[in-house]
Design a protein around this motif. Structure first.
Motif, PDB file in Angstrom:
ATOM      1  N   ALA A   1       0.880  -1.269   0.051  1.00  0.00           N
ATOM      2  CA  ALA A   1       0.294   0.117  -0.044  1.00  0.00           C
ATOM      3  C   ALA A   1       0.819   1.345   0.170  1.00  0.00           C
ATOM      4  O   ALA A   1       0.687   2.099  -0.973  1.00  0.00           O
TER       5      ALA A   1
ATOM      6  N   GLU B   1       9.643   4.302   6.450  1.00  0.00           N
ATOM      7  CA  GLU B   1       9.623   2.900   6.350  1.00  0.00           C
ATOM      8  C   GLU B   1      10.510   2.416   7.928  1.00  0.00           C
ATOM      9  O   GLU B   1      11.545   2.979   8.039  1.00  0.00           O
TER      10      GLU B   1
ATOM     11  N   LYS C   1       4.718 -18.093  -2.886  1.00  0.00           N
ATOM     12  CA  LYS C   1       4.246 -18.554  -4.191  1.00  0.00           C
ATOM     13  C   LYS C   1       5.614 -19.478  -4.777  1.00  0.00           C
ATOM     14  O   LYS C   1       5.473 -20.169  -5.657  1.00  0.00           O
TER      15      LYS C   1
ATOM     16  N   ASP D   1      -3.378  -3.811   4.698  1.00  0.00           N
ATOM     17  CA  ASP D   1      -3.707  -4.644   5.902  1.00  0.00           C
ATOM     18  C   ASP D   1      -4.034  -4.240   7.137  1.00  0.00           C
ATOM     19  O   ASP D   1      -5.063  -4.579   7.881  1.00  0.00           O
TER      20      ASP D   1
END
Ligand SMILES: Cc1cc2nc3c(=O)[nH]c(=O)nc-3n(C[C@H](O)[C@H](O)[C@H](O)COP(=O)(O)OP(=O)(O)OC[C@H]3O[C@@H](n4cnc5c(N)ncnc54)[C@H](O)[C@@H]3O)c2cc1C
Length: 478
Positions: free
Chosen positions: A17, A36, A53, A312
């Motif tokens: 996001a 961050e 994945k 989230d």
């Protein structure tokens, strides 16, 4: 100490996001600061989508090889146990590579976004402090993501795995107990089982993937059981105990009121997520939360004026692609006199088991609960030539339409279901009718043909419907 620098928009958190929000804000010409705490990329890049994945792709290859083809199975020497342990190094390598290839850092520079690393704390709703320096902005977007929520289970203190520590493993665990059969639990259960772990999957509710179409998720349960995964549905974990050889898991069978004890060398907790809010000083800014999620309205506004929350951390739909869409909506709302909403009805997701389970819009149960007039068209992959040529024809597609043949939902359990769904996502967004999909020529042999076949049923039904059916019958050459 006065403000170090004033920005139009400060974004906290540089994951799915936050990165998209920062690029969008910078590209609109707004003075933008991205803060961050750790490293750019977030959960998806480092401990979520990309490593999981990658592991799944190896596990599926192992499975296909072991299952055999040309009448021979398990014949590839490369797949001995020692080599399988190397999967974790491989996953790390791909994860690093994917991050290096990301174009985001270049875009941040291109649009003049400032980046600082550190843990910010709000001083009030217009300023934060990071490492003793103050930064202020007219507006903020919170994009701090989420972390595994560890349930209060007796004995669950340390030594268990989460999606963060999982990637530090060096060997495939001999056995793995997993708490929670949501997307992470289901995907990891199958991947580790295919890599050779004995897997026990515990779920408190009566089925896996509780937000998905029940008919399809229960079919998937059957496939997972057939592969040797021990599924404990309707089982609540009462306590766990760590001992030198691994874990004892004590579970209560809620249906039969019986207790069970399962042992496993490793324990993975995948039973929910909680927003990363620690140390942010949300109270100083007036941002409301319940300890698990930051409260937002339909426009992603928090309870504090001028502060939005995307991804989230607001707890709505915890997927990367939804984090991105929310980030764009939050930036539009923050920088323009707009009230952008996210259309969650058009928000798809996929669980990357094999077969994959892809979800869009309403499920059949939801249509029934809402009393909606609807029709369901089912088409099995068992008659799809491409699926058959790949010896991978498990599952089916369910297309749910309104009385007027508009798409209400589409749910696909099948090979590469997530890819097949993309066509339907566009169709639903453009509000096209089912027959538009049927009349679009699909390439043969592709897996997407299954959608065209499903719509053929709609055409076949047409002749039975009045008054059109009567007209067709009248016009038909006899
Ligand atoms: C195992 C696993 C598999 C997944 N697979 C998929 C998948 O296949 N498809 C899919 O769509 N989604 C998947 N997800 C979900 C996906 O990873 C998340 O939905 C997505 O990362 C959310 O993006 P975000 O920006 O909200 O949070 P994140 O990407 O987690 O980013 C949050 C950022 O904020 C930073 N941060 C946290 N606190 C602070 C603070 N106080 N100050 C500053 N910075 C802070 C963090 O370091 C991080 O960089 C998966 C998740 C997991 C765990």
């Amino acid at each position: 100490m006065g403000p170090y620098k004033r920005y139009d928009l400060i974004i906290i958190g540089g994951g799915s996001a936050g990165l998209v929000a920062a690029v969008a804000s910078g590209s609109f010409g707004a003075r933008t600061l991205l803060v961050e705490k750790a490293r750019l990329g977030g959960e998806c890049s480092w401990t979520g989508c990309v490593p999981s994945k990658t592991l799944i792709s190896v596990a599926n290859l192992v499975h296909k090889t072991e299952r055999g083809f040309l009448g021979r199975s398990g014949t590839v020497d490369a797949l001995n146990k020692e080599n399988l342990d190397a999967v974790f190094g491989y996953v790390k390598g791909i994860t690093e590579k994917a991050s290096k290839r990301s174009k985001v850092k270049g875009l941040l520079e291109k649009y003049g976004v400032d980046i600082i690393y550190g843990s910010p704390a709000f001083l009030d709703r217009k300023s934060i402090q990071v490492d003793g320096k103050d930064y202020s902005a007219k507006r903020f977007i919170l994009a701090t993501g989420s972390s595994p929520a560890v349930p209060a289970i007796d004995g669950l203190e340390e030594g268990y795995l989460t999606n963060v520590s999982l990637w530090e493993l060096e060997k495939v665990p001999p056995s793995l107990a997993i708490i929670g059969a949501g997307p992470i639990g289901a995907e990891m259960a199958q991947a580790f089982a295919r890599m050779g772990s004995r897997v026990s999957l515990f779920e408190k509710s009566g089925g896996i993937l509780s937000k998905d179409d029940r008919e399809l998720s229960s079919m998937l349960e059957g496939f997972l059981s057939d592969e040797g995964i021990d599924l404990y549905l309707d089982h609540e974990i009462k306590r766990v105990r760590k001992y030198p050889g691994g874990w004892e898991v004590h579970a209560g069978d809620l249906k039969h009121n019986k207790d069970k004890l399962i042992k496993a060398s490793h324990l993975l907790v995948a039973s929910g997520r909680a927003a990363n809010i620690l140390g942010l000083g949300l109270e100083a800014a007036g941002v409301g939360h319940d300890g698990k999620n930051i409260f937002t309205d339909e426009f992603l506004r928090t309870t504090a004026k001028g502060i939005w929350a995307a991804g989230d951390c607001n707890g709505k739909y915890q997927f990367s692609h939804i984090a991105e869409v929310e980030a764009k909506a939050a930036v539009r709302n923050a920088l323009f006199p707009l009230r952008s909403k996210v259309d969650y009805q058009g928000a798809p997701w996929t669980t990357f088991t094999e077969p994959e389970l892809a979800h869009l819009g309403l499920t059949e149960e939801e249509c029934i609960q809402r009393g909606l007039k609807h029709r369901v068209y089912r088409q099995s992959f068992g008659s799809d030539d491409r699926a058959l040529t790949e010896d991978n024809a498990q599952g089916m597609v369910k297309i749910i339409v309104s009385g007027g043949a508009r798409l209400l939902g589409c749910h696909i359990l099948g090979p590469r279901a997530g890819e097949i769904l993309n066509e339907i996502i566009l169709a639903k967004r453009k509000n096209v009718r089912l027959y538009d999909i049927g009349l679009s020529i699909h390439v043969y042999p592709t897996l997407g043909m299954v959608l065209q076949r499903a719509t053929d049923q709609w055409f076949a039904e047409l002749v039975k419907r009045r008054p059109l059916g009567a007209l067709i019958n009248m016009l038909r050459k006899k």
